[in-house]
Design an enzyme around this catalytic site. Structure first.
Site, PDB file in Angstrom:
ATOM      1  N   LEU A 188      26.278  25.252  59.748  1.00 10.70           N
ATOM      2  CA  LEU A 188      25.209  25.298  60.744  1.00 10.70           C
ATOM      3  C   LEU A 188      24.217  24.174  60.520  1.00 10.70           C
ATOM      4  CD1 LEU A 188      23.807  26.700  63.107  1.00 10.70           C
ATOM      5  CD2 LEU A 188      22.725  28.255  61.455  1.00 10.70           C
ATOM      6  N   GLY A 189      23.750  24.017  59.281  1.00  8.71           N
ATOM      7  CA  GLY A 189      22.864  22.904  58.972  1.00  8.71           C
ATOM      8  C   GLY A 189      21.388  23.231  58.944  1.00  8.71           C
ATOM      9  N   VAL A 190      21.031  24.433  58.468  1.00  5.08           N
ATOM     10  CA  VAL A 190      19.620  24.780  58.302  1.00  5.08           C
ATOM     11  C   VAL A 190      19.386  25.244  56.863  1.00  5.08           C
ATOM     12  CG1 VAL A 190      19.225  25.424  60.707  1.00  5.08           C
ATOM     13  CG2 VAL A 190      19.967  27.176  59.076  1.00  5.08           C
ATOM     14  N   HIS A 202      31.334  25.280  38.820  1.00  3.57           N
ATOM     15  CA  HIS A 202      30.583  24.614  37.753  1.00  3.57           C
ATOM     16  C   HIS A 202      31.415  24.452  36.471  1.00  3.57           C
ATOM     17  CE1 HIS A 202      29.427  28.833  36.479  1.00  3.57           C
ATOM     18  NE2 HIS A 202      29.611  28.293  35.288  1.00  3.57           N
ATOM     19  N   GLY A 214      31.217  31.077  28.946  1.00  7.35           N
ATOM     20  CA  GLY A 214      32.656  30.996  28.752  1.00  7.35           C
ATOM     21  C   GLY A 214      33.404  32.011  29.592  1.00  7.35           C
ATOM     22  N   ASN A 215      32.702  33.104  29.983  1.00  8.91           N
ATOM     23  CA  ASN A 215      33.292  34.094  30.888  1.00  8.91           C
ATOM     24  C   ASN A 215      33.342  33.588  32.322  1.00  8.91           C
ATOM     25  OD1 ASN A 215      31.965  36.555  28.881  1.00  8.91           O
ATOM     26  ND2 ASN A 215      34.043  36.759  29.632  1.00  8.91           N
ATOM     27  N   SER A 216      32.589  32.533  32.622  1.00 11.98           N
ATOM     28  CA  SER A 216      32.502  32.036  33.991  1.00 11.98           C
ATOM     29  C   SER A 216      33.888  31.749  34.552  1.00 11.98           C
ATOM     30  CB  SER A 216      31.663  30.754  34.033  1.00 11.98           C
ATOM     31  OG  SER A 216      30.323  31.019  33.721  1.00 11.98           O
ATOM     32  N   ASP A 227      30.171  28.976  44.472  1.00 14.70           N
ATOM     33  CA  ASP A 227      30.483  28.481  43.126  1.00 14.70           C
ATOM     34  C   ASP A 227      31.932  28.838  42.800  1.00 14.70           C
ATOM     35  OD1 ASP A 227      30.359  27.464  40.591  1.00 14.70           O
ATOM     36  OD2 ASP A 227      29.252  29.154  39.746  1.00 14.70           O
TER      37      ASP A 227
END
Length: 413
Positions: free
Chosen positions: A313-315, A147, A259-261, A178
Site C-alpha cells: 500500500l505504501g503508508v 535476521h 539461537g532459537n530464532s 522476519d
C-alpha cells in the site's frame, strides 16, 4: 460399612420380633424368612453403593498424558529441525614490533623503543553466529528468520538432526515479515515438518519451542503455553543492524533464547503454529513467534516462482487503540493512523499505491474492503490476503468526514 448395616438390621429384627410376639400375630418361621429377605436386600444395597462410588482419579493420569504428548510432538518434529551456522571471512592480524622513531639520530638503534602494531595478514573463514530453522519440503527448503540469514557476505551451513552438514543458499528474504527461505544444497530427500493452523491458536494452550539455543545446544526443547495473541513487537539481530516491526504475533512463555530464532513453535500435536523470532529484553519468560499461516504464503510462492512478493500500500501508520486515541485526540479507538516517523520517514511513500490514490498524513483508515482494522486484525494482516494488482476500497476518516478511497495495490519484493 457392612458392620453398621448388620447392627442396624439385627436391632430392627429384635424390635419387630418383640412386638410380634407381644401381639401374637407372627410365627417364628415367618420371622426367620423375613429376616433373611431383609438381610439379602441390605447386602444388595451395600454392594450397589460400593459399585456406584466413583474411583478416586489418579493425580498422574493427566500429567502422564500431557508429558507423553510433549514427547510425541518433539519426536515427530525433531528430525525436521535444523541448526544454521553463519560463517564469514574474518580479517586475521599479526603482531609486529616497530621503532616509531626509525633511525633518527639520538633515539637509539632501530631495535630500541619497540612498540607493538597489528598488521592484517589475510582473512580466515570463521563462525560468527547461529540460528535455527525447519524443513518445509522434501527438496530441502528451510524456513527461518530473515535476521538469521540477512548478511549477504556470509556463508550458511545447515546441520540436520543426524549431525550431517550441508551448504545452504538463501533463496528469498520476506520484504515485510522476519522470514526467509533457504535451500539445502543437496539432492537428498529430507523429512518436512507438519504445519498446523495458527488461526485456531488459543490462550493457554500448550506450546513447545525447539531450536539451537545460544547457538551451542541444537534441538533444545522448552515448554510453556501461549500467553498472548495479536502482539506487535520489534525484532532485531544481536548486532542491531536489523530491525523490523511485526504484527499479529504469538506470545509464549516457552523459553526462546538467542539461537532459537527461526525454530518452530509447536502445539501438542507436533504441528508448527509459529516461527520463534524474538524475546523481550529484560524479561525471562516472554518470547514471540510469527504465526505459521503468515509463512505459508511465502512457502507457496517460493515453490511456484522462486521469489516472495507482497501487496504494497505504501503508508506508515500506527495501530489505534485507547491510548493512541487519547494521545492524538481521535474519535475512535480502532483503525490505522497514517503518520510520519520520528526519523523523518514519510507517512506516504512517494510513487506508491497510497500516493497515487491520494492518501495523506493523518488520514485514519478504518476499513479495507469492509473489514474493520483493529489491533487484533491489523491493516497489514488484512492486506496480506490480497495480491499485487488487486483493487481495494479503503474507508478513511479525514477532517472528521468518512470517505471511500479506491486503491490498486502495488508490489513489494
Amino acid at each position: 460399612m457392612l458392620n453398621k448395616v448388620f447392627q442396624s438390621v439385627v436391632l430392627l429384627i429384635v424390635i419387630i420380633v418383640a412386638a410380634a410376639f407381644a401381639l401374637g400375630k407372627v410365627t417364628i418361621s415367618s420371622l426367620k424368612n423375613q429376616a433373611q429377605s431383609w438381610w439379602q436386600q441390605a447386602e444388595t444395597n451395600v454392594a450397589q453403593n460400593i459399585v456406584q462410588q466413583p474411583k478416586p482419579a489418579s493425580p498422574y493420569v493427566s500429567n502422564i498424558s500431557y508429558e507423553q504428548a510433549i514427547i510425541d510432538s518433539v519426536k515427530s518434529a525433531t528430525p525436521s529441525v535444523v541448526s544454521i551456522i553463519i560463517s564469514k571471512n574474518v580479517p586475521q592480524y599479526e603482531e609486529q614490533f616497530v621503532n616509531p622513531f626509525g633511525n633518527i639520530p639520538g633515539f637509539g638503534s632501530p631495535f630500541e623503543f619497540q612498540i607493538p602494531q597489528y598488521v592484517q595478514k589475510g582473512t580466515q573463514l570463521q563462525e560468527v553466529g547461529a540460528g535455527s530453522g525447519f524443513i518445509v519440503s522434501d527438496t530441502g527448503l528451510v524456513l527461518t528468520n530473515k535476521h538469521v540469514v540477512s548478511d549477504t557476505a556470509a556463508d550458511y551451513t545447515v546441520i540436520t538432526n543426524d549431525g550431517q552438514k550441508y551448504s545452504a543458499k538463501v533463496l528469498a528474504l520476506d520484504p515485510v515479515q522476519d522470514l526467509a527461505i533457504i535451500k539445502i544444497q543437496s539432492d537428498k530427500k529430507f523429512p518436512p515438518i507438519t504445519l498446523g493452523d495458527s488461526s485456531g491458536v488459543q490462550l493457554g494452550q500448550g506450546a513447545i519451542a525447539i531450536g539451537n539455543a545460544l547457538g551451542q545446544f541444537s534441538n533444545t526443547v522448552s515448554v510453556g503455553v501461549v500467553s498472548g495473541l495479536g502482539r506487535t513487537v520489534s525484532a532485531s539481530d544481536q548486532a542491531g543492524s536489523f530491525s523490523e516491526t511485526l504484527e499479529g504475533i504469538i506470545q509464549t512463555d516457552a523459553a526462546i533464547n538467542p539461537g532459537n530464532s527461526g525454530g518452530p513453535l509447536l502445539n501438542l500435536r507436533g504441528q508448527v503454529i509459529g516461527i520463534n523470532t524474538a524475546t523481550a529484553e529484560g524479561a525471562q519468560t516472554v518470547g514471540f513467534a510469527i504465526p505459521i499461516n503468515i509463512a505459508k504464503k511465502d512457502i507457496t510462492q517460493i515453490i511456484a516462482t522462486n521469489k516472495i512478493v507482497y501487496p504494497f500500500l505504501g503508508v506508515r501508520y500506527i495501530p489505534v487503540d485507547d491510548t493512541v486515541k487519547q494521545k492524538y485526540n481521535l474519535p475512535v479507538n480502532y483503525g490505522a493512523f497514517v503518520l510520519k516517523g520520528g526519523n523523518g520517514e514519510a507517512a506516504v511513500t512517494a510513487g506508491s499505491a497510497a500516493d497515487k490514490a491520494g492518501l495523506k498524513e493523518k488520514d485514519l483508515i478504518l476499513e479495507l474492503n469492509g473489514e474493520k482494522i483493529t489491533t487484533q486484525n491489523s491493516m497489514a494482516t488484512i492486506i496480506d490476503k490480497y495480491n499485487p494488482g488487486d483493487k481495494v476500497t479503503l474507508k478513511v476518516l479525514r477532517d472528521g468526514k468518512e470517505i471511500n478511497v479506491d486503491v490498486v495495490l502495488g508490489s513489494r519484493s
